[in-house]
Write an enzyme that holds these catalytic residues in place. Structure first.
Site, PDB file in Angstrom:
ATOM      1  CD  GLU A  74      -2.943  -1.256   0.195  1.00  0.00           C
ATOM      2  OE1 GLU A  74      -2.961  -0.362  -0.678  1.00  0.00           O
ATOM      3  OE2 GLU A  74      -3.711  -2.231   0.197  1.00  0.00           O
TER       4      GLU A  74
ATOM      5  CG  HIS B 189      -4.191  -0.368   5.917  1.00  0.00           C
ATOM      6  ND1 HIS B 189      -5.560  -0.187   5.881  1.00  0.00           N
ATOM      7  CD2 HIS B 189      -3.963  -1.538   5.290  1.00  0.00           C
ATOM      8  CE1 HIS B 189      -6.120  -1.211   5.263  1.00  0.00           C
ATOM      9  NE2 HIS B 189      -5.181  -2.064   4.896  1.00  0.00           N
TER      10      HIS B 189
ATOM     11  CG  HIS C  31      -6.895  -5.703   7.695  1.00  0.00           C
ATOM     12  ND1 HIS C  31      -6.365  -6.785   7.018  1.00  0.00           N
ATOM     13  CD2 HIS C  31      -6.672  -4.631   6.897  1.00  0.00           C
ATOM     14  CE1 HIS C  31      -5.838  -6.387   5.873  1.00  0.00           C
ATOM     15  NE2 HIS C  31      -6.005  -5.074   5.778  1.00  0.00           N
TER      16      HIS C  31
ATOM     17  CD  GLU D  20     -12.525   7.935  24.118  1.00  0.00           C
ATOM     18  OE1 GLU D  20     -12.632   6.713  24.178  1.00  0.00           O
ATOM     19  OE2 GLU D  20     -11.469   8.541  24.349  1.00  0.00           O
TER      20      GLU D  20
ATOM     21  CG  HIS E 241      -9.225  -3.570   2.808  1.00  0.00           C
ATOM     22  ND1 HIS E 241      -8.587  -3.696   1.600  1.00  0.00           N
ATOM     23  CD2 HIS E 241      -8.250  -3.638   3.736  1.00  0.00           C
ATOM     24  CE1 HIS E 241      -7.291  -3.858   1.803  1.00  0.00           C
ATOM     25  NE2 HIS E 241      -7.061  -3.820   3.096  1.00  0.00           N
TER      26      HIS E 241
HETATM   27  O1  2HA Z   1      -1.677  -7.087   3.285  1.00  0.00           O
HETATM   28  O2  2HA Z   1      -3.426  -4.830   4.466  1.00  0.00           O
HETATM   29  O3  2HA Z   1      -4.232  -3.763   2.206  1.00  0.00           O
HETATM   30  C1  2HA Z   1      -1.484  -5.767   3.586  1.00  0.00           C
HETATM   31  C2  2HA Z   1      -2.766  -5.080   3.477  1.00  0.00           C
HETATM   32  C3  2HA Z   1      -3.215  -4.687   2.135  1.00  0.00           C
HETATM   33 ZN    ZN Z   2      -5.339  -4.008   4.139  1.00  0.00          ZN
END
Ligand code: 2HA
Ligand code: ZN
Length: 275
Positions: free
Chosen positions: A116, A140, A142, A170, A211
């Protein structure tokens, strides 16, 4: 100084491990980048190499020319960052055109920086501009509850901002600008990077439908704390929706206005709609 002895690298590693311990990084899921300060580059310069080939970023980030970043590696596991940081992470330099990068440290067993990278660098470019250089961390992850909500809530900035603000007092103080939502798109490329970085002009949080989440912040603490707060709020909403389709009571638009006044934050009226 060795890279691994530096305060910024230790902060990077600790944040990655904290995310792993939260359960936000199955397998190779998620990625983290940090825009280094000039003095941090100087501190570790003797531990960097400058002979690796330049490689295309896959997008153009002219305002990041000459900047150095710490990044997790593509296909690497957050679970391994603290045990094998020099295998799982890299320091990279962006060239003078903002078109290419080269690896200056890490990825000792080969590999590339995060898949990414275009999204991370385009977000950094926007955030560097709109925050006067203060934002340095793009994260980033998940987290399961936010992702679950992207199957249930309308995929709009207004719905996610308002619903997550409502779940913990909050929240409007922690992310007063709100949350942006990117519809489902193929990850890894320039198109999703453009969509995400556009949202980063006005928000510090962007959700990728089905995602994950991108957060931006000034420090590791603030950026991790932002992800943590958003996901905690999502967890509460998932619990509420699992118990009932209708809340008996909640925080109302006028309550948010009073909160905004007392906590000295500006909450846009477009998020305070009547339901
Ligand atoms: O595998 O999270 O978006 C890495 C990620 C791709
Ligand atoms: Zn990801």
């Amino acid at each position: 100084m060795n890279v691994l002895e530096s305060t910024f690298m230790q902060g990077f590693i600790r944040m990655a491990n904290d995310g792993w311990e939260q359960g936000w990084h199955e397998r190779n899921g998620g990625n983290l980048t940090y825009r280094m300060r000039r003095e941090e580059v100087e501190q570790v310069r003797d531990d960097l190499r400058f002979d690796a080939p330049w490689q295309p970023i896959g997008t153009s980030v002219p305002d990041l020319a000459g900047e150095f970043f710490v990044a997790t590696g593509s296909g690497k596991y957050f679970r391994n960052v603290s045990a094998f940081p020099a295998d799982a992470c890299a320091i990279l330099e962006v060239d003078e055109q903002g078109e290419r990068f080269r690896i200056c440290w890490g990825l000792v067993n080969g590999g590339r920086p995060t898949s990414e990278l275009p999204s991370h660098l385009m977000n950094h470019e926007v955030k560097k501009r709109v925050s006067d250089g203060r934002h340095r961390v793009i994260y980033h992850a998940h987290p399961a509850n936010v992702i679950a909500l992207t199957f249930v809530l309308p995929l709009t900035d207004e719905a996610f901002t308002r619903e997550l603000w409502e779940m913990a007092t909050e929240c409007p103080v922690v992310f007063p600008d709100g949350i942006g939502v990117v519809p489902w798109m193929v990850p890894g490329g320039r198109e999703i990077a453009v969509a995400t970085s556009k949202l980063m002009e006005k928000y510090d949080v962007a959700i990728w439908a089905h995602h994950g989440v991108f957060c931006s912040g000034e420090t590791f603490d603030l950026t991790f704390g932002l992800m943590h707060t958003v996901e905690k709020s999502a967890e509460i909403l998932v619990k509420v929706l699992s118990m009932t389709g209708s809340k008996r009571q909640t925080i109302l638009p006028d309550d948010f206005r009073r909160l905004a006044h007392d906590f000295n934050v500006t909450l846009q009226e477009r998020f305070l709609y009547e339901k």
